[in-house]
Design a protein around this motif. Structure first.
Motif, PDB file in Angstrom:
ATOM      1  N   GLY A  62     -30.870  25.592 -11.032  1.00  0.00           N
ATOM      2  CA  GLY A  62     -31.606  26.027  -9.854  1.00  0.00           C
ATOM      3  C   GLY A  62     -30.815  27.024  -9.029  1.00  0.00           C
ATOM      4  O   GLY A  62     -31.370  28.023  -8.543  1.00  0.00           O
ATOM      5  N   ALA A  63     -29.505  26.763  -8.881  1.00  0.00           N
ATOM      6  CA  ALA A  63     -28.654  27.698  -8.141  1.00  0.00           C
ATOM      7  C   ALA A  63     -28.590  29.052  -8.839  1.00  0.00           C
ATOM      8  O   ALA A  63     -28.660  30.108  -8.197  1.00  0.00           O
ATOM      9  N   LEU A  64     -28.480  29.018 -10.173  1.00  0.00           N
ATOM     10  CA  LEU A  64     -28.460  30.272 -10.929  1.00  0.00           C
ATOM     11  C   LEU A  64     -29.773  31.021 -10.763  1.00  0.00           C
ATOM     12  O   LEU A  64     -29.784  32.254 -10.609  1.00  0.00           O
ATOM     13  N   LEU A  65     -30.881  30.286 -10.798  1.00  0.00           N
ATOM     14  CA  LEU A  65     -32.188  30.923 -10.617  1.00  0.00           C
ATOM     15  C   LEU A  65     -32.291  31.551  -9.238  1.00  0.00           C
ATOM     16  O   LEU A  65     -32.847  32.650  -9.078  1.00  0.00           O
ATOM     17  N   ILE A  66     -31.743  30.873  -8.226  1.00  0.00           N
ATOM     18  CA  ILE A  66     -31.775  31.429  -6.866  1.00  0.00           C
ATOM     19  C   ILE A  66     -30.981  32.729  -6.806  1.00  0.00           C
ATOM     20  O   ILE A  66     -31.425  33.729  -6.217  1.00  0.00           O
ATOM     21  N   PHE A  67     -29.793  32.728  -7.438  1.00  0.00           N
ATOM     22  CA  PHE A  67     -28.989  33.956  -7.450  1.00  0.00           C
ATOM     23  C   PHE A  67     -29.731  35.085  -8.160  1.00  0.00           C
ATOM     24  O   PHE A  67     -29.742  36.229  -7.696  1.00  0.00           O
ATOM     25  N   ILE A  68     -30.355  34.764  -9.292  1.00  0.00           N
ATOM     26  CA  ILE A  68     -31.085  35.793 -10.037  1.00  0.00           C
ATOM     27  C   ILE A  68     -32.265  36.307  -9.217  1.00  0.00           C
ATOM     28  O   ILE A  68     -32.505  37.525  -9.128  1.00  0.00           O
ATOM     29  N   MET A  69     -33.006  35.374  -8.623  1.00  0.00           N
ATOM     30  CA  MET A  69     -34.136  35.786  -7.788  1.00  0.00           C
ATOM     31  C   MET A  69     -33.661  36.628  -6.608  1.00  0.00           C
ATOM     32  O   MET A  69     -34.315  37.611  -6.223  1.00  0.00           O
ATOM     33  N   ASN A  70     -32.516  36.232  -6.052  1.00  0.00           N
ATOM     34  CA  ASN A  70     -31.986  36.983  -4.919  1.00  0.00           C
ATOM     35  C   ASN A  70     -31.607  38.400  -5.327  1.00  0.00           C
ATOM     36  O   ASN A  70     -31.830  39.359  -4.585  1.00  0.00           O
ATOM     37  N   LEU A  71     -31.042  38.515  -6.552  1.00  0.00           N
ATOM     38  CA  LEU A  71     -30.675  39.849  -7.032  1.00  0.00           C
ATOM     39  C   LEU A  71     -31.903  40.683  -7.369  1.00  0.00           C
ATOM     40  O   LEU A  71     -31.956  41.879  -7.096  1.00  0.00           O
ATOM     41  N   LEU A  72     -32.903  40.030  -7.981  1.00  0.00           N
ATOM     42  CA  LEU A  72     -34.103  40.759  -8.391  1.00  0.00           C
ATOM     43  C   LEU A  72     -34.995  41.089  -7.201  1.00  0.00           C
ATOM     44  O   LEU A  72     -35.598  42.166  -7.149  1.00  0.00           O
ATOM     45  N   ARG A  73     -35.113  40.141  -6.245  1.00  0.00           N
ATOM     46  CA  ARG A  73     -35.992  40.373  -5.103  1.00  0.00           C
ATOM     47  C   ARG A  73     -35.458  41.489  -4.212  1.00  0.00           C
ATOM     48  O   ARG A  73     -36.197  42.342  -3.757  1.00  0.00           O
TER      49      ARG A  73
END
Length: 760
Positions: free
Chosen positions: A457-468
């Motif tokens: 979940g933390a990795l997904l948040i980082f990825i979403m943060n980078l993509l968003r």
């Protein structure tokens, strides 16, 4: 301290602060996404629980073996006989390989019917999770047993030819017995009776003792020896305990504790039996060789004694000179050595070829002894003929007697050793049932699965943060768009709580949170707008037109427009708020009015319905001259707040943009400018409609509103670019709904409330 030192110190301090901010920013990203982390952690927990319930528990059994030296069995034979036996390879690695060999495992496979595999197709994955543990087969010397929901499966024999190996069959119970079938064949038989079926691919031997009722099918397979032994070796661990201790530890894991202990016990006993057979084989071969040699040597001794006795009878006793006696003794000793060496060579040639180093060494020794013997024979040949013959016969008797007695003695010693011989492998510990689950370690797996879910979940948040790449940093917004951020409006905690009630109407900050940072930020925005707009000195006041737009819906245009109008009204300025978003405008909810009788309704009326060909130019500059003829008041409504009028969006027109381009709207705005100090226009989002580009032509200042941590940075940049492409300058960006506190890296960490002091 000089200036350079001060600059360096300041630079290091700033670098340290940047690093702290970066780490804090990463932490805050995780904190903002705690719901996603919690969701994935819960999913990981669920997966971990399902896994530990799906996987059958694995049990383990241990055994311990000590490897003794082979020479201990032959210590009583003397060096001569011990040298006759080949050296024993007792290295631990060799013994480990031997334990894993098919020579040791095959007897265990045959005894316990380990090649027979049963499977209950009625047990699916859901059943395994539901039951937490499913039944597994139990192999023993009597056969294979498997418990099912409809009864027991018991097979005491199942042998097939090579073409049927590893091919699945199905067993089903019938009224008269059972049916054995595969994809193309079917065989019928009776329970508790051995059967031999001849199929297309060979012979099938089977004996079924019991099957489940109600036609419950069972899958049965006869595995090949290679697959079965490979399966055992995959679960078997054989290691030396310590270094050069001679102790080998064996462990076997499986799904049934009793089964694992039984298999491991038979492996240990099979290895011990094989080792004992191997050790005895060496002794037995030596005894058999000696047993064959003893009668021949005895017969030869008798023959030489008979000849010698007959010679003495015929010639009488003869004295041998001292020199002859010495030569005779030496010659006899050489002959004894030659005989022993020949005996060794004969025994070695039963194991090795003539090219073996030991055989070659014996041949070389024989050559030396034969040369010396020839030299002695030449010396003795000078003796008288009778003495020479006497010496020869006496020598033959002594040699034959010595060889015979030596072989007979060693033969008896080997028989004693054979009677007391034991295996080199000493069983120290046999496996026992501990019933301790080795895997899965439920608590550890559940904890790791939960942690893995949280990390994912933390990795997904980082990825979403980078993509968003959402809007956060005012400085970054300014550098990317070239437009200054003129205000940051913090989130109002009170309004946030009120907005959770979907049925409640939007409220003004002045009514519910007039001492908050949000309200103060709106006032600061008012001040900046007043200072940034040039003062026009004129006899007739002319309203300043402020256009508010955004890159996408939901950025808070209505919130900013309504509250900014309220703070302007505090200065006794007459303000008109126009909801120009004729598609989805919601400003009427803020002012508690209806959306109808508004801008769209006015612009859709025919010119004949309204007499707007001229505005009253009298000194008091009233909006209308004759209410009966000029009805603009039907579309502009006074609000509950003093000095604020509101024009709602009206009904939804088919083409709002064409209405804004019309001369009628231009005439309306021109007439209204003379009646108000400020006109605030709330327009549709730029990326949703192009209305804002049209309205910007009438505005004194164009302000772009974006929402903190939700608006996309690329969308904001594109919206500003679209305005520039339409020859419209964006005067400023307002960053709305900035979250305060530790949840945001770029927010203002105010910790006070600016308001009226309590003077009690």
């Amino acid at each position: 301290m000089d200036n350079n030192s001060k600059d360096l110190s300041r630079h290091n301090t700033l670098r340290g602060t940047d690093k702290d901010n970066d780490l804090l920013g990463l932490l805050l990203v995780l904190l903002r996404g705690w719901k996603i982390i919690a969701l994935f952690a819960i999913l990981g927990l669920i997966i971990g629980v399902l896994y530990v319930r799906y996987e059958n528990p694995t049990f383990k059994s241990d055994a311990l073996i000590q490897i003794d030296e082979t020479s201990k069995n032959l210590s009583g034979l003397g060096s001569n006989i011990a040298e006759l036996l080949p050296p024993d390879d007792s290295s631990m690695q060799a013994q480990i390989k031997l334990i894993r060999s098919r020579m040791v495992l095959e007897p265990v496979v045959d005894l316990l019917h380990l090649g027979i595999k049963l499977n209950d197709p009625a047990v699916n994955k859901i059943d395994r999770i539901k039951n937490n543990q499913t039944n597994v087969q139990m192999n023993s010397a009597d056969g294979v047993v498997l418990e099912t929901s409809d009864g027991r499966v018991q097979i005491s024999q199942f042998n097939v030819t090579e073409d049927y190996l590893d091919k699945p069959f199905t067993l089903s119970r019938t009224k008269t017995g059972f049916v054995l079938s595969n994809d193309s064949e079917q065989f019928q038989g009776q329970l508790n009776k051995a059967h031999r079926f001849i199929g297309k691919s060979g012979l099938i031997e089977i004996m079924v003792n019991d099957l489940p009722t109600d036609g419950h099918p069972i899958d049965i397979t006869k595995q090949s020896l290679q697959i079965t032994t490979d399966s055992i070796n995959s679960a078997l661990s054989v290691v030396e305990e310590g270094t050069k201790t001679g102790m080998i530890e064996l462990s076997l894991s499986g799904l049934n504790q009793k089964q694992v202990s039984l298999i491991l016990e038979h492996i240990v006993r099979s290895y011990s039996a094989q080792d004992q057979t191997r050790s005895s084989e060496q002794t037995i071969k030596t005894i058999e060789f000696m047993k064959k040699q003893i009668p021949e040597l005895k017969q030869k001794l008798k023959a030489s004694e008979a000849i010698f006795n007959k010679f003495r009878e015929n010639t009488g006793t003869i004295d041998v000179a001292q020199e002859a006696s010495i030569l005779l003794s030496e010659n006899a000793g050489i002959d004894t050595q030659i005989s022993e060496l020949k005996l060794k060579r004969a025994d070695l040639t039963t194991y090795y070829t003539n090219e073996h180093p030991l055989v070659i060494q014996i041949n070389e020794q024989l050559g030396v002894l034969n040369a010396r013997k020839q030299q002695i024979d030449n010396t003795i040949s000078a003796l008288p003929e009778v003495q020479r013959e006497f010496l020869t016969l006496s020598e033959d008797v002594n040699i034959d007697r010595e060889i015979y007695l030596t072989i007979l003695k060693n033969y008896e010693q080997l028989k004693i050793v054979k009677a007391g011989e034991v295996s080199n492998a000493r069983i120290i510990d046999l496996p026992i049932n501990t019933n301790r689950i080795v895997t899965p370690k439920k608590q550890l797996i559940i904890m790791l699965a939960t942690l893995a879910g949280a990390l994912l979940g933390a990795l997904l948040i980082f990825i979403m943060n980078l993509l968003r790449n959402v809007v956060k940093d005012p400085e970054r917004i300014e550098s990317k768009t070239g437009v200054p951020v003129i205000a940051t409006i913090p989130r109002s905690a009170v309004l946030s709580r009120l907005s959770m009630n979907k049925k409640a109407a939007p409220r003004m900050l002045a009514h519910v949170d007039n001492s908050s940072l949000s309200y103060e930020a709106i006032k600061s925005l008012r001040t900046r707008l007043i200072l940034s707009m040039p003062t026009v000195i004129s006899d007739s006041p002319k309203a300043k037109v402020l256009l508010f737009t955004g890159e996408s819906p939901g950025v808070g245009k209505s919130f900013i427009s309504a509250n900014l109008a309220e703070v302007f009204a505090q200065l006794n300025k007459k303000v008109l708020v126009i909801d120009a978003d004729m598609r989805m405008g919601e400003l009427h909810k803020v002012f508690g009015m209806s959306q109808y009788d508004g801008l769209a309704d006015y612009l859709l009326l025919d010119d004949s319905s309204l007499q707007l060909n001229q505005f009253n130019k009298s000194a008091d500059n009233q909006i209308m001259n004759d209410v009966s003829d000029f009805s603009l008041e039907n579309f502009i409504h006074p609000s509950d707040i003093a000095h604020i009028d509101f024009m709602p969006r009206g009904k939804h027109p088919s083409d709002p943009e064409s209405l804004l381009i019309s001369e009628k709207f231009e005439a309306l705005l021109t007439g209204l400018k003379s009646q108000y100090d400020y006109i605030i226009i709330d327009s549709p989002p730029l990326l949703a409609a192009s209305d804002a580009m049209v309205l910007a032509q009438y505005a004194d200042q164009v302000l772009m509103i974006t929402r903190y941590d939700e608006s996309m940075e690329k969308q904001l940049i594109y919206a500003v670019k679209q305005m520039y492409n339409s020859n419209t300058r964006v005067d400023g960006i307002i960053l709305n709904d900035v979250k305060q506190g530790l949840m945001s890296k770029y927010s203002y960490h105010y910790r006070y409330t600016y308001g009226y002091a309590d003077n009690r």
